[in-house]
Design an enzyme around this catalytic site. Structure first.
Site, PDB file in Angstrom:
ATOM      1  N   LYS A 220      11.530  -6.026  -3.512  1.00 29.24           N
ATOM      2  CA  LYS A 220      12.643  -7.019  -2.992  1.00 29.24           C
ATOM      3  C   LYS A 220      13.617  -6.145  -2.099  1.00 29.24           C
ATOM      4  O   LYS A 220      13.976  -5.323  -2.527  1.00 29.24           O
ATOM      5  CB  LYS A 220      13.010  -7.711  -4.158  1.00 29.24           C
ATOM      6  CG  LYS A 220      13.662  -6.855  -5.230  1.00 29.24           C
ATOM      7  CD  LYS A 220      15.173  -7.069  -4.995  1.00 29.24           C
ATOM      8  CE  LYS A 220      15.805  -6.305  -5.942  1.00 29.24           C
ATOM      9  NZ  LYS A 220      16.870  -5.090  -5.691  1.00 29.24           N
TER      10      LYS A 220
ATOM     11  N   GLY B  35      13.339   4.402  -7.661  1.00 28.34           N
ATOM     12  CA  GLY B  35      14.604   4.586  -7.545  1.00 28.34           C
ATOM     13  C   GLY B  35      15.354   4.209  -6.360  1.00 28.34           C
ATOM     14  O   GLY B  35      16.293   4.928  -5.980  1.00 28.34           O
ATOM     15  N   ALA B  36      14.878   3.271  -5.752  1.00 25.84           N
ATOM     16  CA  ALA B  36      15.206   2.924  -4.410  1.00 25.84           C
ATOM     17  C   ALA B  36      15.986   1.620  -4.031  1.00 25.84           C
ATOM     18  O   ALA B  36      16.510   1.547  -2.948  1.00 25.84           O
ATOM     19  CB  ALA B  36      13.994   2.871  -3.547  1.00 25.84           C
TER      20      ALA B  36
ATOM     21  N   LEU C  18      14.751  -1.331  -4.556  1.00 22.52           N
ATOM     22  CA  LEU C  18      13.767  -2.318  -4.095  1.00 22.52           C
ATOM     23  C   LEU C  18      12.902  -2.985  -5.245  1.00 22.52           C
ATOM     24  O   LEU C  18      12.029  -3.745  -5.034  1.00 22.52           O
ATOM     25  CB  LEU C  18      12.793  -1.516  -3.046  1.00 22.52           C
ATOM     26  CG  LEU C  18      13.349  -1.062  -1.851  1.00 22.52           C
ATOM     27  CD1 LEU C  18      12.399  -0.061  -1.185  1.00 22.52           C
ATOM     28  CD2 LEU C  18      13.857  -1.957  -1.088  1.00 22.52           C
TER      29      LEU C  18
ATOM     30  N   GLY D 297      10.705  -1.861  -7.372  1.00 26.12           N
ATOM     31  CA  GLY D 297       9.282  -1.575  -7.517  1.00 26.12           C
ATOM     32  C   GLY D 297       8.937  -1.700  -9.020  1.00 26.12           C
ATOM     33  O   GLY D 297       7.681  -2.286  -9.136  1.00 26.12           O
TER      34      GLY D 297
ATOM     35  N   SER E 190      10.089  -3.188 -11.408  1.00 24.26           N
ATOM     36  CA  SER E 190      10.314  -4.581 -12.052  1.00 24.26           C
ATOM     37  C   SER E 190       9.041  -5.531 -11.326  1.00 24.26           C
ATOM     38  O   SER E 190       8.667  -6.330 -12.139  1.00 24.26           O
ATOM     39  CB  SER E 190      11.485  -5.329 -11.477  1.00 24.26           C
ATOM     40  OG  SER E 190      12.757  -4.617 -12.169  1.00 24.26           O
TER      41      SER E 190
ATOM     42  N   ASP F  64      15.742  -7.635 -12.869  1.00 25.52           N
ATOM     43  CA  ASP F  64      14.995  -8.338 -11.709  1.00 25.52           C
ATOM     44  C   ASP F  64      13.705  -8.812 -12.154  1.00 25.52           C
ATOM     45  O   ASP F  64      13.136  -9.254 -11.048  1.00 25.52           O
ATOM     46  CB  ASP F  64      15.037  -6.916 -10.580  1.00 25.52           C
ATOM     47  CG  ASP F  64      16.454  -6.680 -10.115  1.00 25.52           C
ATOM     48  OD1 ASP F  64      17.100  -7.635 -10.269  1.00 25.52           O
ATOM     49  OD2 ASP F  64      16.441  -5.602  -9.470  1.00 25.52           O
TER      50      ASP F  64
HETATM   51  O1  C5P Z   1      18.272  -5.030 -16.475  1.00 22.81           O
HETATM   52  P1  C5P Z   1      17.914  -3.652 -16.126  1.00 22.81           P
HETATM   53  O2  C5P Z   1      17.401  -2.870 -17.114  1.00 22.81           O
HETATM   54  O3  C5P Z   1      17.106  -3.550 -14.597  1.00 22.81           O
HETATM   55  O4  C5P Z   1      19.138  -2.954 -15.577  1.00 22.81           O
HETATM   56  C1  C5P Z   1      19.248  -1.687 -15.403  1.00 22.81           C
HETATM   57  C2  C5P Z   1      20.818  -1.187 -15.746  1.00 22.81           C
HETATM   58  O5  C5P Z   1      21.540  -1.692 -14.391  1.00 22.81           O
HETATM   59  C3  C5P Z   1      21.428  -1.908 -16.939  1.00 22.81           C
HETATM   60  O6  C5P Z   1      21.497  -0.991 -17.898  1.00 22.81           O
HETATM   61  C4  C5P Z   1      22.859  -1.928 -16.320  1.00 22.81           C
HETATM   62  O7  C5P Z   1      23.430  -0.580 -16.461  1.00 22.81           O
HETATM   63  C5  C5P Z   1      22.846  -2.051 -14.807  1.00 22.81           C
HETATM   64  N1  C5P Z   1      23.062  -3.611 -14.542  1.00 22.81           N
HETATM   65  C6  C5P Z   1      24.211  -4.471 -14.768  1.00 22.81           C
HETATM   66  N2  C5P Z   1      24.221  -5.536 -14.255  1.00 22.81           N
HETATM   67  C7  C5P Z   1      23.065  -6.417 -13.938  1.00 22.81           C
HETATM   68  C8  C5P Z   1      21.889  -5.707 -13.839  1.00 22.81           C
HETATM   69  C9  C5P Z   1      21.737  -4.349 -14.291  1.00 22.81           C
HETATM   70  O8  C5P Z   1      25.136  -3.640 -15.168  1.00 22.81           O
HETATM   71  N3  C5P Z   1      23.170  -7.594 -13.667  1.00 22.81           N
END
Ligand code: C5P
Length: 292
Positions: free
Chosen positions: A13, A99-100, A102, A104, A106, A139
């Protein structure tokens, strides 16, 4: 003995719009974001086996093949929630850089839960699957739903957008990765607090006006990441000088994409940037099966 198998595409995405509204009590951030699937895909194969346990193989040796991988956790959570005891074999052909920005990881996780639900005779309805996706990451619900959406909350509340037109995108990932959590915590310290309304973007997508989409691109996290990595504004400037209608960092970065209306311009920009960046991709929109 292998019983059943399935092969699914897991599309990347890009965020055409990402306004960070503020830090929440749970540590996440409230967002208003427009996410759009593109045709850069991982390929996920899943097989059910009588031997219990989850076995994951990927083509990228940098990726974890255990609980450290979101696709592994997705399979474990699905089987647990469904009360199933068989084993799951997963093979992921990685094309989306890590770690881009994008999504990947998710995308792979969403493909795993979608695939398992299909193979196992649909133990869950769409709402249950989205709830499982939400437990895995912010995501993952979008990656499961697919297409183009306006998302809010922490990214899990989705409202579909009918995006018209056939744009082309050039994606350029500089040779480093960024941690989503780090980028958000830098935003807490010095990120932009003002953001434009998302309505211009949503209307432009509905009309298929990709010039206007290019002019309405926005990402609150871009200045945060660009302040620390000069490559981000450099790639952006090059995409614009090569004829992009607009260019933006995707998600928490560092991938920068350019929006092009014509294939010839997009291809020329892609070939130009490919000289300097190995992880450079020429892609189009990805439309989930059965959707316009
Ligand atoms: O939800 P996910 O595990 O992908 O998020 C990774 C990190 O990104 C979270 O631990 C948080 O630090 C940050 N994040 C956030 N707010 C969001 C999505 C992600 O702070 N809406």
């Amino acid at each position: 003995m292998t019983q059943a198998g399935i092969r699914l595409l897991a599309p990347a995405k890009i965020n055409l719009f990402l306004a960070v509204k503020g830090l929440r009590a749970d540590g996440y951030h409230d967002l208003a974001t427009v996410m759009h699937q593109v045709s850069l895909c991982d390929v996920v194969q899943i097989k059910i086996d009588e031997k219990p346990g989850i076995r994951l193989i990927t083509t990228n040796p940098e990726l974890a093949d255990d609980e450290g991988n979101l696709a592994y956790r997705a399979a474990a959570l699905f089987m647990k929630k469904a009360g199933l005891e068989q084993g799951v074999d997963i093979f992921i052909e990685k094309h989306i850089p890590l770690g881009a920005g994008l999504a990947g990881g998710s995308a792979d996780a969403a493909a795993v839960i979608k695939g398992l639900n299909l193979i196992m005779g649909a133990p869950f309805n769409d709402k249950d699957l989205l709830a499982i996706a939400e437990m895995l990451g912010s995501d993952v619900p979008f990656c499961l739903y697919g297409g183009t959406v306006l998302a809010w909350g922490r990214g899990e509340l989705l409202s579909p957008i009918a995006a018209a037109g056939e744009p082309h995108f050039v994606l350029v990932k500089p040779p480093f990765s960024l941690s989503t959590a780090d980028v958000y915590s830098t935003w807490d310290k010095r990120g932009e607090r003002c953001y434009p309304p998302v309505t211009d973007m949503v209307e432009a997508l509905g009309r298929g006006d990709w010039r206007k989409v290019g002019a309405s691109l926005y990402n609150s996290l871009e200045t945060v990441a660009a302040g620390q990595h000069h490559e981000i504004p450099e790639i952006k400037a090059r995409l614009l000088s090569l004829g992009a209608e607009g260019a933006l960092m995707s998600g928490s970065g560092p991938t920068v994409f350019g929006v092009f209306r014509g294939y010839t311009d997009a291809k020329q920009a892609y070939l130009e940037l490919l000289r300097d960046y190995t992880e450079c991709f020429l892609v189009s929109s990805y439309r989930p099966e059965g959707r316009e």
